[in-house]
Design a protein around this motif. Structure first.
Motif, short mmCIF file in Angstrom:
data_model
loop_
_atom_site.label_atom_id
_atom_site.label_comp_id
_atom_site.label_asym_id
_atom_site.label_seq_id
_atom_site.Cartn_x
_atom_site.Cartn_y
_atom_site.Cartn_z
N ALA A 122 0.86 -1.34 0.09
CA ALA A 122 0.08 -0.04 -0.07
C ALA A 122 1.01 0.99 0.11
O ALA A 122 0.66 2.26 -0.59
N LEU A 123 1.92 0.98 0.84
CA LEU A 123 2.79 2.24 0.71
C LEU A 123 3.49 2.58 -0.60
O LEU A 123 3.69 3.74 -1.14
N TRP A 124 4.02 1.63 -1.34
CA TRP A 124 4.75 1.81 -2.43
C TRP A 124 3.51 2.27 -3.59
O TRP A 124 3.81 3.08 -4.16
N ALA A 125 2.34 1.70 -3.54
CA ALA A 125 1.20 2.19 -4.52
C ALA A 125 0.86 3.61 -4.34
O ALA A 125 0.86 4.23 -5.10
N THR A 126 0.76 4.13 -3.02
CA THR A 126 0.45 5.36 -2.67
C THR A 126 1.76 6.41 -3.23
O THR A 126 1.26 7.35 -3.80
N LEU A 127 2.69 5.93 -2.95
CA LEU A 127 3.93 6.66 -3.01
C LEU A 127 3.93 6.89 -4.74
O LEU A 127 4.20 8.19 -5.10
N SER A 128 3.91 5.74 -5.49
CA SER A 128 3.93 5.78 -6.88
C SER A 128 2.80 6.79 -7.48
O SER A 128 3.18 7.37 -8.43
N LEU A 129 1.60 6.81 -6.85
CA LEU A 129 0.61 7.58 -7.42
C LEU A 129 0.85 8.89 -7.03
O LEU A 129 0.58 10.01 -7.91
N HIS A 130 1.11 9.16 -5.84
CA HIS A 130 1.35 10.67 -5.16
C HIS A 130 2.45 11.15 -6.15
O HIS A 130 2.08 12.45 -6.68
N ARG A 131 3.65 10.68 -6.23
CA ARG A 131 4.79 11.17 -6.86
C ARG A 131 4.85 11.03 -8.53
O ARG A 131 5.80 11.47 -9.12
N ARG A 132 3.66 10.45 -9.01
CA ARG A 132 3.60 10.15 -10.36
C ARG A 132 4.65 9.42 -11.19
O ARG A 132 5.08 9.64 -12.37
N PHE A 133 5.27 8.52 -10.24
CA PHE A 133 6.05 7.39 -10.67
C PHE A 133 5.72 6.69 -11.92
O PHE A 133 6.31 6.41 -12.70
N TYR A 134 4.44 6.19 -11.83
CA TYR A 134 3.83 5.38 -13.15
C TYR A 134 4.08 6.43 -14.43
O TYR A 134 4.32 5.90 -15.44
N ALA A 135 3.61 7.43 -14.21
CA ALA A 135 3.65 8.54 -15.33
C ALA A 135 5.08 8.45 -15.82
O ALA A 135 5.81 8.83 -16.92
N TYR A 136 6.08 8.78 -15.02
CA TYR A 136 7.45 8.64 -15.26
C TYR A 136 8.17 7.40 -16.03
O TYR A 136 8.78 7.63 -16.98
N ALA A 137 7.44 6.44 -15.38
CA ALA A 137 7.77 5.06 -16.11
C ALA A 137 7.38 5.27 -17.75
O ALA A 137 8.01 4.78 -18.68
N GLN A 138 5.96 5.93 -18.02
CA GLN A 138 5.63 5.86 -19.16
C GLN A 138 6.50 6.86 -20.31
O GLN A 138 6.77 6.57 -21.26
N GLN A 139 6.86 8.03 -19.50
CA GLN A 139 7.88 8.75 -20.05
C GLN A 139 9.17 8.13 -20.49
O GLN A 139 9.80 8.64 -21.63
N GLN A 140 9.54 7.47 -19.49
CA GLN A 140 10.78 6.52 -19.75
C GLN A 140 10.81 5.83 -21.10
O GLN A 140 11.54 5.75 -22.16
N HIS A 141 9.76 5.17 -21.19
CA HIS A 141 9.46 4.45 -22.34
C HIS A 141 9.39 4.94 -23.61
O HIS A 141 9.65 4.66 -24.64
N ALA A 142 8.82 6.27 -23.62
CA ALA A 142 8.82 7.08 -24.52
C ALA A 142 10.02 8.04 -24.86
O ALA A 142 10.04 8.86 -25.82
N ARG A 143 11.04 7.99 -23.82
CA ARG A 143 12.19 8.76 -23.90
C ARG A 143 11.89 10.29 -24.02
O ARG A 143 12.42 11.06 -24.66
N GLU A 144 10.86 10.47 -23.12
CA GLU A 144 10.50 11.89 -22.74
C GLU A 144 10.91 12.32 -21.41
O GLU A 144 10.64 11.83 -20.46
N TRP A 145 11.48 13.48 -21.40
CA TRP A 145 12.02 14.34 -20.23
C TRP A 145 11.12 15.42 -19.81
O TRP A 145 10.96 16.33 -20.70
N GLN A 146 10.28 15.32 -18.96
CA GLN A 146 9.38 16.15 -18.50
C GLN A 146 9.17 16.04 -16.91
O GLN A 146 8.61 15.00 -16.42
#
Length: 310
Positions: free
Chosen positions: A101-125
């Motif tokens: 639960a802690l991992w999932a909450t931190l990942s949602l809060h800090r947008r880490f899932y979005a950053y993972a998608q950006q990495q896949h797209a080689r997007e720096w934002q």
């Protein structure tokens, strides 16, 4: 003391459980099947989703001890003998659930899932970053696992509210209860974590009405049961961005079919029912405590109220 070990194990898992339990309670006789010769001797059954009907014909059965925290499948067996049922309440499992639960909450809060998608797209934002005390986390279900999750998240400064159907108190955590309180609570929720037991009242709770009630863009974490979720409704909520991302550990059909849309959905994180695996070492000790209490005519722990479903 004669005990039946029964469940939906493969051979290796069954043998590992038997070895662990036998080490913890060596004076008992452990049986892997009930036969005409041993059926009258068995006084307790230690089970993990046993096949329906497999506990019939045990005239001296006095306890059914589950190895799992959830007992919905067990209670849905119409042939289940009318004897006490105990569920697994293991601090080690609660700690593991709190970690997830802690991992999932931190990942949602800090947008880490979005950053993972950006990495896949080689997007720096660089995305906007909020503080923990600006994030409202709603915890559905305030049993042992829910409490462990709440303590971890509160320690990091999240604004948290617990919700259940029946009420009660939980030190340090504001608590609301009943269906009337749920909808306004969802409207102010940034992240919802589901740890409810699966009962007739909570089945398919996570449906279109539920998602429509959420604050737009909320995140969902379902660590409880697949039967809580209406999958098609979640897909619609993701498509409309009413739900920004879903972390799902449990599913109506497991293993999740290979052609299921969740696998490839960019706003869904799939876990293979691993949020809190049972630790054989600690679970065996807990099982044996109840078995010895049964043998010594002492009070049993963590008994299920069948009328409540957990």
């Amino acid at each position: 003391m004669d005990i039946l070990l029964s469940g939906s194990f493969d051979d290796a898992e069954r043998d590992a459980w038997r070895a662990e339990l036998q080490d913890a309670l060596p004076e008992a006789r452990w049986h892997l099947t009930a036969t005409p010769e041993n059926a009258g001797l068995i006084t307790a059954a230690v089970v993990a989703n046993p096949l329906p009907g497999s506990l019939q014909g045990l005239p001296n059965l006095r306890l059914i001890q589950s190895l799992w925290a959830g007992v919905d499948r067990l209670l849905n067996d119409p042939t289940l003998p009318d004897v006490p049922v105990a569920r697994m309440v293991d601090p080690a499992m609660s700690a593991a659930m709190a970690e997830t639960a802690l991992w999932a909450t931190l990942s949602l809060h800090r947008r880490f899932y979005a950053y993972a998608q950006q990495q896949h797209a080689r997007e720096w934002q660089q995305l906007p970053q909020r503080r923990a005390d600006e994030i409202q986390v709603t915890l559905l279900g305030t049993g042992q696992m829910g409490r462990a999750c709440a303590m971890r998240l509160l320690a990091l400064g999240y604004r948290m509210t617990g919700w259940n159907l029946r009420g009660g108190t939980l030190e340090g955590l504001p608590l609301e209860h009943g269906m009337d309180a749920l909808w306004p609570l969802l409207a102010r929720s940034d992240i919802v974590i589901n740890l409810l037991p699966l009962t007739a009242q909570t089945s398919e709770l996570l449906d279109q009405r539920f998602f429509n009630a959420l604050r737009p863009g909320a995140g969902l974490v379902n660590l409880a049961r697949g039967g809580h979720l209406v999958e098609a409704d979640l897909l619609r909520a993701l498509a409309s961005a009413q739900v920004s991302h879903a972390v799902l550990d449990v599913f109506r059909n497991e293993p999740l079919p290979s052609d299921h849309p969740f696998w490839s959905h960019p706003q869904v994180t799939v876990l293979p029912h691993v949020a809190a695996a049972t630790d054989m070492r600690s679970a065996a000790r807990i099982v044996v405590q109840n078995l010895r209490a049964l043998r010594d005519a002492q009070p049993l722990s963590d008994l299920v109220e069948r009328s409540r479903g957990y």
